[in-house]
Design an enzyme around this catalytic site. Structure first.
Site, mmCIF file in Angstrom:
data_model
loop_
_atom_site.group_PDB
_atom_site.id
_atom_site.type_symbol
_atom_site.label_atom_id
_atom_site.label_comp_id
_atom_site.label_asym_id
_atom_site.label_seq_id
_atom_site.Cartn_x
_atom_site.Cartn_y
_atom_site.Cartn_z
ATOM 1 C CG ASN A 105 -3.363 -8.447 7.128
ATOM 2 O OD1 ASN A 105 -4.001 -7.608 7.905
ATOM 3 N ND2 ASN A 105 -2.186 -7.699 8.142
ATOM 4 C CG PHE A 106 -9.160 -7.078 2.763
ATOM 5 C CD1 PHE A 106 -8.081 -7.615 1.665
ATOM 6 C CD2 PHE A 106 -9.853 -7.295 3.044
ATOM 7 C CE1 PHE A 106 -8.177 -9.049 1.466
ATOM 8 C CE2 PHE A 106 -10.608 -8.353 2.359
ATOM 9 C CZ PHE A 106 -9.313 -9.293 1.085
ATOM 10 C CE LYS A 107 -0.906 -5.138 6.954
ATOM 11 N NZ LYS A 107 0.630 -4.604 6.780
ATOM 12 C CG HIS A 116 0.317 -7.673 11.846
ATOM 13 N ND1 HIS A 116 0.684 -5.993 12.037
ATOM 14 C CD2 HIS A 116 0.609 -7.869 10.838
ATOM 15 C CE1 HIS A 116 1.089 -6.068 10.111
ATOM 16 N NE2 HIS A 116 1.031 -7.111 9.660
ATOM 17 C CB SER A 149 7.316 -5.825 -0.268
ATOM 18 O OG SER A 149 7.156 -4.668 0.736
ATOM 19 N N GLY A 186 4.781 -3.405 3.601
ATOM 20 C CA GLY A 186 4.413 -2.129 2.766
ATOM 21 C C GLY A 186 4.758 -0.723 2.487
ATOM 22 C CD GLU A 208 0.561 -3.397 9.789
ATOM 23 O OE1 GLU A 208 -0.703 -3.296 10.119
ATOM 24 O OE2 GLU A 208 1.472 -2.711 8.803
ATOM 25 C CD GLU A 247 3.521 -10.324 7.765
ATOM 26 O OE1 GLU A 247 3.067 -10.059 6.867
ATOM 27 O OE2 GLU A 247 3.315 -9.642 9.126
HETATM 28 P P1 PGA Z 1 1.868 -5.740 3.391
HETATM 29 O O1 PGA Z 1 2.010 -6.397 4.353
HETATM 30 O O2 PGA Z 1 1.924 -7.279 1.866
HETATM 31 O O3 PGA Z 1 2.113 -4.904 2.287
HETATM 32 O O4 PGA Z 1 3.990 -5.558 3.277
HETATM 33 C C1 PGA Z 1 1.782 -7.861 4.954
HETATM 34 C C2 PGA Z 1 1.779 -7.676 6.318
HETATM 35 O O5 PGA Z 1 2.159 -7.086 6.862
HETATM 36 O O6 PGA Z 1 0.895 -8.445 6.337
#
Ligand code: PGA
Length: 237
Positions: free
Chosen positions: A6-8, A93, A198, A168, A95, A162
């Site tokens: 996931n590049f976000k 997700h 992570s 993150g 976010e 997650e």
């Molecule tokens: P992360 O993000 O690997 O930076 O913790 C995972 C995600 O949100 O899919």
């Protein structure tokens, strides 16, 4: 195993070309590609470039609006996705739930819409730290509520667990936490279960060996091609 990146809100149409060229040169064996699956979620403006440069993986969209096209300023409709042959989507997700205020009702509507069209859906669930601190029972109730209105049998679905506090932060959930929570999720769904939060080249092997973990969804550590490649190869080591 399913390896998802996931590049976000990172990378550009230009940088994904370099990324996928590097990844392709590192090389995935035929055997690896037969037994594992690679899925990338670049940001929308890099979807076409990703499709062009990543023949070894599936390209999915991080978000889209539940409409074919129309008056939805700033949104991405199915018409545009179809034109690029994108048939995979990330839904739920944290976010988007937290920063973009997506409600469970809206998420369920989106899920049903894309399921009807036969999209491959990667559906994310996960609890905040305040809930984790209350213990496994509270976590289970919280996660169960995130399946309200979600029919995981209605299309091809992978479920990604997650925990928000692990995303993150550089602090993955522990092996025991992942094992317990995935065992619980297994009682709810039979779909492939991914862990995200992570994941990196150092902890991937251990995480992938936990029962009921069928893959990983990687954010930060997927942004560098070599780092993501190392994660995928940890399954072989
Ligand atoms: P992360 O993000 O690997 O930076 O913790 C995972 C995600 O949100 O899919």
């Amino acid at each position: 195993m399913q390896f998802m990146a996931n590049f976000k809100c990172n990378h550009t149409a230009h940088s994904v070309q370099e990324y996928f060229t590097t990844l392709g040169a590192l090389g995935f064996s035929q055997e690896f590609l037969r037994e594992n699956e690679l899925v990338f979620f670049p940001q929308a403006l890099s979807l076409q470039a990703s499709k062009d440069f990543a023949p070894f993986g599936e390209i999915g969209v991080q978000n889209a609006y539940p409409a074919y096209s129309g008056a939805f300023t700033g949104e991405i409709g199915v018409q545009a996705l179809e034109s690029m042959g994108v048939r995979t989507i990330l839904i739920g997700h944290s976010e988007r739930r937290v920063l973009l205020n997506e409600s469970q009702e809206f998420i369920a509507e989106k899920f049903a819409f894309f399921a009807r069209l036969g999209f491959f859906i990667v559906y994310c669930v996960g609890e905040p730290l305040s809930v984790r601190k209350q213990g496994e029972k509270a976590v289970q109730e919280y996660l169960q509520a995130q399946f309200a209105g979600i029919d995981v049998e209605s299309t091809r679905v992978s479920v990604a667990y997650e925990p928000i506090w692990a995303i993150g932060t550089g602090r993955s959930a522990s092996v025991q936490e992942i094992a317990q929570t995935h065992a619980f999720l297994r009682t709810l769904v039979q779909n492939p279960l991914l862990y995200g939060g992570s994941v990196n080249a150092s902890n991937a092997k251990e995480i992938l060996s936990i029962p009921n973990v069928n893959g990983v969804l990687v954010g930060s550590a997927s942004l560098d091609a070599k780092s993501f490649y190392a994660i995928t190869q940890s399954v072989l080591a």
